[in-house]
Write a protein that holds these residues in place. Sequence first.
Motif, mmCIF file in Angstrom:
data_model
loop_
_atom_site.group_PDB
_atom_site.id
_atom_site.type_symbol
_atom_site.label_atom_id
_atom_site.label_comp_id
_atom_site.label_asym_id
_atom_site.label_seq_id
_atom_site.Cartn_x
_atom_site.Cartn_y
_atom_site.Cartn_z
ATOM 1 N N PHE A 92 0.860 -1.179 0.000
ATOM 2 C CA PHE A 92 0.000 0.000 0.000
ATOM 3 C C PHE A 92 0.905 1.240 0.000
ATOM 4 C CE2 PHE A 92 -2.277 -3.518 1.776
ATOM 5 C CZ PHE A 92 -3.617 -3.352 1.457
ATOM 6 N N PHE A 93 0.844 2.026 -1.072
ATOM 7 C CA PHE A 93 1.741 3.160 -1.260
ATOM 8 C C PHE A 93 1.023 4.491 -1.057
ATOM 9 C CE2 PHE A 93 4.204 -0.066 -3.367
ATOM 10 C CZ PHE A 93 5.529 0.360 -3.297
ATOM 11 N N ARG A 94 1.809 5.464 -0.646
ATOM 12 C CA ARG A 94 1.281 6.818 -0.510
ATOM 13 C C ARG A 94 0.913 7.392 -1.879
ATOM 14 N NH1 ARG A 94 5.425 9.106 2.183
ATOM 15 N NH2 ARG A 94 6.382 9.759 0.218
ATOM 16 N N ASP A 95 1.756 7.136 -2.891
ATOM 17 C CA ASP A 95 1.470 7.615 -4.242
ATOM 18 C C ASP A 95 2.312 6.812 -5.224
ATOM 19 O OD1 ASP A 95 4.101 9.051 -4.692
ATOM 20 O OD2 ASP A 95 3.338 10.195 -2.996
ATOM 21 N N PRO A 96 1.994 6.893 -6.524
ATOM 22 C CA PRO A 96 2.711 6.077 -7.514
ATOM 23 C C PRO A 96 4.205 6.349 -7.584
ATOM 24 C CG PRO A 96 0.673 6.943 -8.445
ATOM 25 C CD PRO A 96 0.869 7.630 -7.126
ATOM 26 N N SER A 97 4.636 7.548 -7.214
ATOM 27 C CA SER A 97 6.066 7.857 -7.286
ATOM 28 C C SER A 97 6.888 6.986 -6.343
ATOM 29 C CB SER A 97 6.307 9.340 -6.963
ATOM 30 O OG SER A 97 6.000 9.612 -5.595
#
Length: 247
Positions: A92-97
């Motif tokens: 689970f990521f904060r954003d795609p970057s």
Amino acid sequence: MQLPGTPSDEIDDVLATGRGDITTLFVSMATRHPEGKDAEYLQWHTLDHRPEQHRLSAVRASMRLVSTPACRAARAAETKPYDAIDHVMTYFFRDPSGMDGFLELARALIGGKRKLPLLPPVERGVYDVRSKSAAPRVKVGADVLPWWPVKGVYLVLERGDAPADSLRTVDGVAGIWSAATLDVEARLASAPAGQTVTYCFLDDDPLATAERLTPALMARWEGSAVEPLLAAPFYPVVPHEWDRYVP
């Protein structure tokens, strides 16, 4: 157990303190180990590889799921090549970057000879979180479900998009997250555009909940344009009991 108080999603002051910052899922789906060494692989991944990912600030949570023979028998839908899936790993990521650091760390661990051969992949996908909901009886808000101690997950992979919140009313489903594929570089993922993944977080046995979910899923597919690719119960890995749930 009946937990006290008002559900978090109904308390404005709780929601005002934060809604969580997860926007992106990296989902890796794989088959069983070709030599039957699933337990050994789970041991390495859980004790070594998976914890290292949390040195990345962009990685907010992670979850590893396994399908047993009984889980396979309880599937409501499976199509090729997704019928071969026995392992699902989700970050689970904060954003795609955050995927940039994810790849850099993988290369660094390989350089340190810390990598086992991966399980045979079926598909990897990067997904944009679209909707979240929690059953009021569990009290915790939908935003924190990735950290909530599940008994299992019922995973629904579909072509097309339709609201899945109605599945939350099924006994044993504590909450739902749904996400749709993002257009990313081929080196990151192979999941096609127009695909959605739904996580039903469970507080009852996955097999018992699967039986109750099947009629609801059949009604969903009859009444919408979505096409089922995989609908299957999974158990979470139990640390230090590596052979408890294996394919």
